[in-house]
Motif scaffolding. Structure first.
Motif, PDB file in Angstrom:
ATOM      1  N   TRP A  43       0.815  -1.222   0.000  1.00 15.40           N
ATOM      2  CA  TRP A  43       0.000   0.000   0.000  1.00 15.40           C
ATOM      3  C   TRP A  43       0.846   1.269   0.000  1.00 15.40           C
ATOM      4  O   TRP A  43       0.471   2.276  -0.624  1.00 15.40           O
ATOM      5  N   TYR A 248      -6.044   1.733  -6.345  1.00 12.46           N
ATOM      6  CA  TYR A 248      -6.880   1.116  -5.316  1.00 12.46           C
ATOM      7  C   TYR A 248      -7.159  -0.352  -5.620  1.00 12.46           C
ATOM      8  O   TYR A 248      -7.343  -1.153  -4.700  1.00 12.46           O
ATOM      9  N   VAL A 251      -3.864  -3.200  -4.971  1.00 10.94           N
ATOM     10  CA  VAL A 251      -3.410  -3.655  -3.660  1.00 10.94           C
ATOM     11  C   VAL A 251      -4.201  -4.899  -3.257  1.00 10.94           C
ATOM     12  O   VAL A 251      -5.079  -5.360  -3.972  1.00 10.94           O
ATOM     13  N   SER A 256      -5.999  -1.922   2.595  1.00 16.41           N
ATOM     14  CA  SER A 256      -4.830  -1.368   1.914  1.00 16.41           C
ATOM     15  C   SER A 256      -5.233  -0.263   0.941  1.00 16.41           C
ATOM     16  O   SER A 256      -4.517   0.727   0.786  1.00 16.41           O
ATOM     17  N   ALA A 257      -6.375  -0.421   0.277  1.00 19.52           N
ATOM     18  CA  ALA A 257      -6.865   0.617  -0.633  1.00 19.52           C
ATOM     19  C   ALA A 257      -7.108   1.918   0.123  1.00 19.52           C
ATOM     20  O   ALA A 257      -6.796   3.013  -0.364  1.00 19.52           O
ATOM     21  N   LYS A 259      -5.532   2.816   2.853  1.00 21.22           N
ATOM     22  CA  LYS A 259      -4.221   3.346   3.242  1.00 21.22           C
ATOM     23  C   LYS A 259      -3.559   4.097   2.095  1.00 21.22           C
ATOM     24  O   LYS A 259      -2.857   5.091   2.316  1.00 21.22           O
ATOM     25  N   VAL A 260      -3.760   3.612   0.857  1.00 15.01           N
ATOM     26  CA  VAL A 260      -3.227   4.309  -0.316  1.00 15.01           C
ATOM     27  C   VAL A 260      -3.736   5.741  -0.348  1.00 15.01           C
ATOM     28  O   VAL A 260      -2.972   6.702  -0.516  1.00 15.01           O
TER      29      VAL A 260
END
Length: 573
Positions: A43, A248, A251, A256-257, A259-260
């Motif tokens: 991420w 998005y 990942v 994690s999306a 967090k990006v």
């Protein structure tokens, strides 16, 4: 100024970046690995890559011009990107990952149907080529003016180089070079800023020689209405632009999306202040720039305070940031063409090798189109006019309906096409025909408000009407069936493919660590050669050297043993 050392710095970094692209030539086994990193990109890599994809030399030229003319409002405008990213992190990024689509175009086909997808592919490709072509122009202008090279050959040469490693290496090549570009650009700006303050006589010398309204949050044509509209626009753009969506979906999970997007928001909270201060400082040094000359403010402060070598580093950072933005667009346009046009409509039975060949060939085709657009930018009134106008005309009509479809059960294909068509026609009328026929032109703020607001109002009106009739779109019911089948298919694990994806991602992290080490060595060499700024250059080099440990340690933690993916549970939609 001796430009020899600057030219050497640019050539060395450029050769290194091209070499990185070649390293990933054999990692693109299929479309998922070539365009989405096997949907297992770390991420923090995705977040930094997203940030650099949004960044370009146009940031220095366009926003630098606004910072020089109007001051702090250039930072205010860029803070709207931070707000857009926060909303994206909370609501949009996880939704995109939940769709299971490789590209935004794939989601549009599954949710709204093939006719809508075809229409959107045509508009998106056209807009992407225009916008990314327009941001290639300013960096070619910067490099040609600094190194006394002809503009047209410089534009063509930089454009061809930009295309080369994208066509060869795919998403991981783009992301690795994004990280390198982020580090080079950050290093250059952190060296430029203290030298600029030193030149102007410190904070006091800066603040006493700029206009009284220079630090106002709003200024000139950039009013509260413009900024508010830009917030809505950037929610749509960061949450729905196809190049952003790719980060998005590439990942491993919805978390994690998120967090990006969080990382992108944090970077855009801090970075505009650092990026925009140099042209603001130049206003105090030389307030005489007017017209399109204000687009050169960033270059002029660089040439004034940076010694040979460090100027080359800054130019490298500016060029790399532009190539990062354009390369991401190339990767996504190529992904859409290969996955959604060639595979989806022309040759559904194409092998992985055939698809990779088409992907690389289409990267070259669209890249050459961007070079052509870049050569036409001066005739269109400059980079500020081109970027803001295209964004105002196409942003709302193109981005709002698919985002609405992420949440709505009622939006159908027919309504989507009507909303997009009406939005584009109204925006084009006010931009092109109204000034000619009625001698009436919208202000910059109203242009953005109408461009973004009208599609949203039309979508809201339809949603309320459909709800009153208790209508559910047939396309939505079909989408649920497709989504369930994709969930079942995802349970079928290809063990070899899963291991290869982990190997690719571990290799990517190792290359990033090596790239940072290379950059640190280059900075140490420049600190020894430079005539001023040696201490700050050495400090920045040490920080970059320590930073190389982060991806190196992360790569050691990537295991190539097969692990079953965790299936996320979601509430019923």
């Amino acid at each position: 100024m001796s430009s020899n050392i600057d030219t050497i710095v640019i050539l060395v970094f450029s050769a290194f970046v091209l070499g990185i692209g070649m390293l990933f030539a054999r990692t693109g086994r299929n479309l998922k690995s070539f365009f989405a990193g096997g949907e297992a990109v770390p991420w923090f890599i995705g977040g930094l890559s997203l940030f650099m994809s949004f960044f370009s030399a146009g940031t220095f030229v366009a926003w630098g011009s606004i910072a020089y003319k109007h001051g702090w409002v250039a930072i205010t405008i860029q803070w709207t990107m931070c707000i857009g990213a926060l909303i994206t992190a909370l609501y949009l990024a996880p939704r995109w990952k939940r769709t299971g689509a490789l590209t935004a175009a794939e989601f549009i086909r599954e949710r709204l149907g093939l006719p809508v997808q075809k229409t959107y592919i045509f508009i998106f490709t056209l807009v992407s080529v225009f916008i990314k072509g327009s941001v290639l122009y300013p960096v070619a202008k910067l490099v040609s003016a600094s190194l006394d090279l002809p503009l047209v050959p410089c534009t063509i040469g930089l454009g061809l180089f930009m295309i080369a490693y994208t066509a060869v290496g795919g998403l991981w090549a783009v992301m690795v070079t994004d990280i390198l570009q982020f580090v080079v650009l950050s290093a250059a700006v952190f060296i430029l800023l203290p030298l600029s303050f030193d030149k102007v006589g410190g904070w006091e010398g800066f603040t006493q020689n700029v206009p009284d309204d220079f630090f106002n949050l709003l200024n000139g044509e950039y009013t509260l209405g413009f900024v508010a509209a830009f917030v809505i626009y950037h929610i749509c753009y960061i949450g729905g632009n196809w190049t952003m969506v790719q980060r998005y979906t590439s990942v491993d999970s919805e978390k994690s999306a998120k967090k990006v997007a969080w990382l992108f928001a944090g970077l855009y909270l801090i970075s505009p202040i650092i990026w925009m201060l140099p042209p603001m400082i130049y206003k105090a040094i030389n307030p005489a720039l007017t017209g399109l000359d204000t687009e050169n403010a960033y270059l002029m402060i660089c040439k004034l305070v940076l010694p040979p070598g460090l100027l080359g580093l800054m130019l490298t950072g500016m060029y790399f940031s532009t190539s990062a933005s354009a390369n991401t667009a190339l990767n996504v346009v190529s992904a859409v063409f290969t996955n959604d046009i060639y595979k989806g409509m022309v040759n559904p039975a194409a092998s992985d090798k055939q698809l990779i060949r088409v992907a690389r060939g289409s990267s070259w085709f669209f890249g050459l189109g961007m070079i052509g657009i870049a050569l036409l930018v001066p005739a269109a009134g400059g980079i500020v006019e081109v970027v803001l106008s295209i964004s105002a005309i196409s942003g709302g009509p193109l981005l709002a309906p698919p985002l609405w479809a992420l949440f709505s059960k009622r939006l159908n294909a027919k309504t989507t096409l009507w909303v997009t068509g009406i939005g584009l026609l109204v925006n084009l009328f006010f931009k092109i025909l109204s000034p000619l026929l009625l001698d009436f032109k919208l202000s910059r703020g109203m242009e953005t408000i109408v461009g973004v607001g009208l599609p949203l109002l039309l979508l809201l009106a339809y949603e309320l009407w459909a709800r009153s009739k208790n209508r559910i779109a047939t396309e939505y019911l079909t989408y649920l069936e497709t989504k369930e089948q994709k969930r079942i298919d995802a349970l079928e694990i290809n063990e070899e493919e899963a291991i290869e994806t982990k190997r690719q991602n571990r290799f990517g992290l190792q290359v990033i660590a090596g790239a940072l080490l290379f950059t640190a060595v280059m900075l140490f060499i420049l600190s020894a050669l430079t005539t001023s700024g040696a201490l700050i250059t050495g400090i920045v080099a040490a920080v970059v050297l320590l930073s190389s440990l982060i991806p190196f340690v992360a790569s050691r933690k990537v295991s190539v043993d097969l692990m079953l993916p965790v299936q996320e549970n979601h509430p019923h939609e």
